[in-house]
Design an enzyme around this catalytic site. Sequence first.
Site, PDB file in Angstrom:
ATOM      1  N   HIS A 150       1.495   4.184  -3.013  1.00 16.48           N
ATOM      2  CA  HIS A 150       1.224   5.623  -2.870  1.00 16.48           C
ATOM      3  C   HIS A 150       2.207   6.463  -3.690  1.00 16.48           C
ATOM      4  O   HIS A 150       1.884   7.571  -4.116  1.00 16.48           O
ATOM      5  CB  HIS A 150       1.335   6.047  -1.402  1.00 16.48           C
ATOM      6  CG  HIS A 150       0.031   6.009  -0.661  1.00 16.48           C
ATOM      7  ND1 HIS A 150      -1.143   6.513  -1.179  1.00 16.48           N
ATOM      8  CD2 HIS A 150      -0.281   5.541   0.576  1.00 16.48           C
ATOM      9  CE1 HIS A 150      -2.122   6.347  -0.292  1.00 16.48           C
ATOM     10  NE2 HIS A 150      -1.626   5.758   0.770  1.00 16.48           N
ATOM     11  N   HIS A 210       0.842  -1.201   0.000  1.00 16.49           N
ATOM     12  CA  HIS A 210       0.000   0.000   0.000  1.00 16.49           C
ATOM     13  C   HIS A 210       0.877   1.251   0.000  1.00 16.49           C
ATOM     14  O   HIS A 210       0.684   2.160  -0.807  1.00 16.49           O
ATOM     15  CB  HIS A 210      -0.903  -0.044   1.237  1.00 16.49           C
ATOM     16  CG  HIS A 210      -1.730   1.181   1.467  1.00 16.49           C
ATOM     17  ND1 HIS A 210      -3.057   1.259   1.119  1.00 16.49           N
ATOM     18  CD2 HIS A 210      -1.421   2.387   2.009  1.00 16.49           C
ATOM     19  CE1 HIS A 210      -3.527   2.456   1.440  1.00 16.49           C
ATOM     20  NE2 HIS A 210      -2.551   3.163   1.989  1.00 16.49           N
ATOM     21  N   GLU A 211       1.856   1.284   0.896  1.00 12.79           N
ATOM     22  CA  GLU A 211       2.708   2.483   0.988  1.00 12.79           C
ATOM     23  C   GLU A 211       3.569   2.650  -0.262  1.00 12.79           C
ATOM     24  O   GLU A 211       3.755   3.762  -0.751  1.00 12.79           O
ATOM     25  CB  GLU A 211       3.593   2.428   2.242  1.00 12.79           C
ATOM     26  CG  GLU A 211       2.833   2.455   3.559  1.00 12.79           C
ATOM     27  CD  GLU A 211       1.809   3.572   3.675  1.00 12.79           C
ATOM     28  OE1 GLU A 211       1.976   4.626   3.033  1.00 12.79           O
ATOM     29  OE2 GLU A 211       0.812   3.373   4.388  1.00 12.79           O
ATOM     30  N   ASP A 213      -4.523   0.696  -2.019  1.00  3.26           N
ATOM     31  CA  ASP A 213      -5.046  -0.590  -1.526  1.00  3.26           C
ATOM     32  C   ASP A 213      -5.020  -1.648  -2.627  1.00  3.26           C
ATOM     33  O   ASP A 213      -4.619  -2.791  -2.404  1.00  3.26           O
ATOM     34  CB  ASP A 213      -6.501  -0.424  -1.047  1.00  3.26           C
ATOM     35  CG  ASP A 213      -6.583   0.145   0.368  1.00  3.26           C
ATOM     36  OD1 ASP A 213      -5.553   0.162   1.069  1.00  3.26           O
ATOM     37  OD2 ASP A 213      -7.683   0.574   0.767  1.00  3.26           O
ATOM     38  N   GLU A 269      -5.993   6.486  -1.690  1.00  5.77           N
ATOM     39  CA  GLU A 269      -5.972   5.324  -0.797  1.00  5.77           C
ATOM     40  C   GLU A 269      -6.435   4.066  -1.532  1.00  5.77           C
ATOM     41  O   GLU A 269      -5.906   2.979  -1.318  1.00  5.77           O
ATOM     42  CB  GLU A 269      -6.866   5.573   0.424  1.00  5.77           C
ATOM     43  CG  GLU A 269      -6.397   6.716   1.315  1.00  5.77           C
ATOM     44  CD  GLU A 269      -4.961   6.542   1.794  1.00  5.77           C
ATOM     45  OE1 GLU A 269      -4.520   5.388   1.951  1.00  5.77           O
ATOM     46  OE2 GLU A 269      -4.282   7.564   1.986  1.00  5.77           O
TER      47      GLU A 269
HETATM   48 ZN   LIG Z   1      -2.568   5.180   2.473  1.00  5.36          ZN
END
Ligand SMILES: [Zn+2]
Length: 725
Positions: free
Chosen positions: A563, A559-560, A625, A621
């Site tokens: 981003h 997830h990070e 995800d 987000e």
């Molecule tokens: Zn996030």
Amino acid sequence: MNLRRMRAFGKFSPADKLTTIMPCKVLFVLNLFLFLLQCVRADILCQTLGCLKSAEDIKANMDPGVQPCDNFYKFACGNFLKTSVIPPDRASVSTFSKIEDRLSSQIKTVLEEPQSASGPHIFNLMKKFYATCMDEDTLDKLGVQPMKVIIEQLGGLPVVDGDRWDSSRFSWINTTYKLRDLGFNHNLLINIGAGPDFKNSTRRRLLIDQVDLKPLEDFLREGWRNKNVRAYHSYMVKTAVLFGAPVSRAFRELKDSIDFEITMTKFIVPDQELRNLSYLYNLMSVHTLNKYYPSIPWLEFLNRIIGPKISIDSEELVMVTQPKYMSSIERLVQITPKRILANYMLMQTVLSSSAYLCKSARRPYHDFKYVLTGVNSTRIRSQRCVDEVAEKFSLAVGSLYVRHFFDRTSKENALELVNNLRQEMDYILQNVSWMDPQTKKNALEKSKVLKVHIGYPDELLDDDKIDLHYKDLRIVPGDLLTSVLNLYKKSVDYAYTQLHEPINKTSWKEFGSVATVNAFNHIDKNAIEFPAGILQEPYFAADRPCFLNYGAIGTVIGHEITHTFDDEGSQYDKFGNVMNWWDDESKMRYNEKASCIIKQYSNYVIEDIGFRINGITTQGENIADNGGVKESYRAYLECAKQKNAEYKLPGLENFSDKQMFWISFANVWCTKYRKEAMELLFKNDDHPPAEIRVNGPLSNSYDFARDFQCYSGSKMNPKHKCEVW
Ligand SMILES: [Zn+2]
């Protein structure tokens, strides 16, 4: 918007439950040994502590009555939703909140120990602050008097003083100066801060931004028909009465004050229009500010706010994010009666202080919170005080946490996972068909220099460095409000004194707040951070099979990483500057893909409250995800390949290893929300609710559909799918 561009993995509710402390290093090594031994002995069943605990949780959370292809979240978390009880002082309960509770109780045990001659001096100051926070008798004896003294210094509160209040002595600019001097929030009409220059992130600039009326902003936009706005009014009236205002005057004048806020929301640009960072980048000299917004003496104003240790001249370039807001607020302030302005500014200040006063001053807030969230119980004082310490001494608490509770071997294990996940992101970048070669090259370069921060920076173990950061901080035993104001003032002073210092993108102070169960992407530093607090069960344990760790911490890491290339991250180059590195055609294709995600998520409605997800504000987000779980699944397959065969979890032998990956993923998301709190939570969060964070990405995944044999067209395997990465 946040002046600090940082993307968090999630927002979780605070902590309250007591559990045992983390295993020490010896126990950890022993566990690993037992892992090997027990797995060999049991042939196929993994009997390590990590496996047994995870198996127990997964079984307890699962509702086998729900078909995985119908609603995977309810399949994995259905029983959690049925059996969990939300603590009376909380808005939700989740897997996360349980870990946070554990972390919080660990910190509490240290704060309650006697002061010590060894270790950093700041630890003793924290204990002093904690004891002052816990001393409710003294707070109750003092009543609201400490704040009354401050109100006098600020020139009095019109709603309390009535005709005695002298408007000729009031100016919003002078009041702003006084608030800054005292340590209160001075950003009540204009938001000023010091942060990285979007386009040259090696230096800081003064940022002039619109104010933030969250968490009530969206409610205020609806005006008085919104029940939360009416409750806000009642909260203010009760507080003003406590300070001596007659009820009828408080009712009338504070209505005007809220009307003023409602007017402000008419020109505060909403979050969904703040995602194009180039639009927010307007450099102006102080000269230019004087020309455009002449009613404010800008040079004096800014120097007064950032000083006295630092100053600027008229040539200084500042970043104005919302020039239109500035014109509107300037005009609004000019036409608004001083009485209304003063009531607004001083009541905001009073409300912000009530948490640090006596019980009766805190009561109106609890009534208000009940309307907003359904939470009808005040937090246990010790938990509340631990939270205060953790928030206000975040570096020192980080230091305390890693010294006492962090298993340092987790750092190496997590680094290996991060490297594996990065390879998968690179694989995806290399293989996307819609990107032109040059843009792809730029993306891969950005990925290559992505900096990783895991666990904690070594400086947290250096007593002198920690103490130097808090040098001259004064905690006044028995005076909570003054102590809190000293802390605020010190942190704001520090931020402004850094204005002309070059940015050290790997500074330990940026990555030292590690006692938190969360993960971050610092997009202006092209860096990802996995603090010590999240490197524990159920996210991560060394003595567990690949499917558990990759399903849990692996998806967080993915997830990070993703981003870095979400709708905002993709506007930043490899140096962390807002700079276009995209070919037009590729960018267009990217935007089409992001639109698919926006549309998909905009179709989700939180049934309990009929609240529709904002697909635009949550897109970053959601992209993260979706990418995160995909990367982690690929990395999991690699891990499993290397291990040949994986061990089964007791009681879950019927699930294949691949199925267990998805179950592990969903399991860390199990969350039960208080229905009344959901609107507040999701109006103010860029993350959608847990159910959507699980079902959204999985319904886009062909791998998931195959592993659970969901037929095409089933709820979890719709024919139309979205994919950015
Ligand atoms: Zn996030």
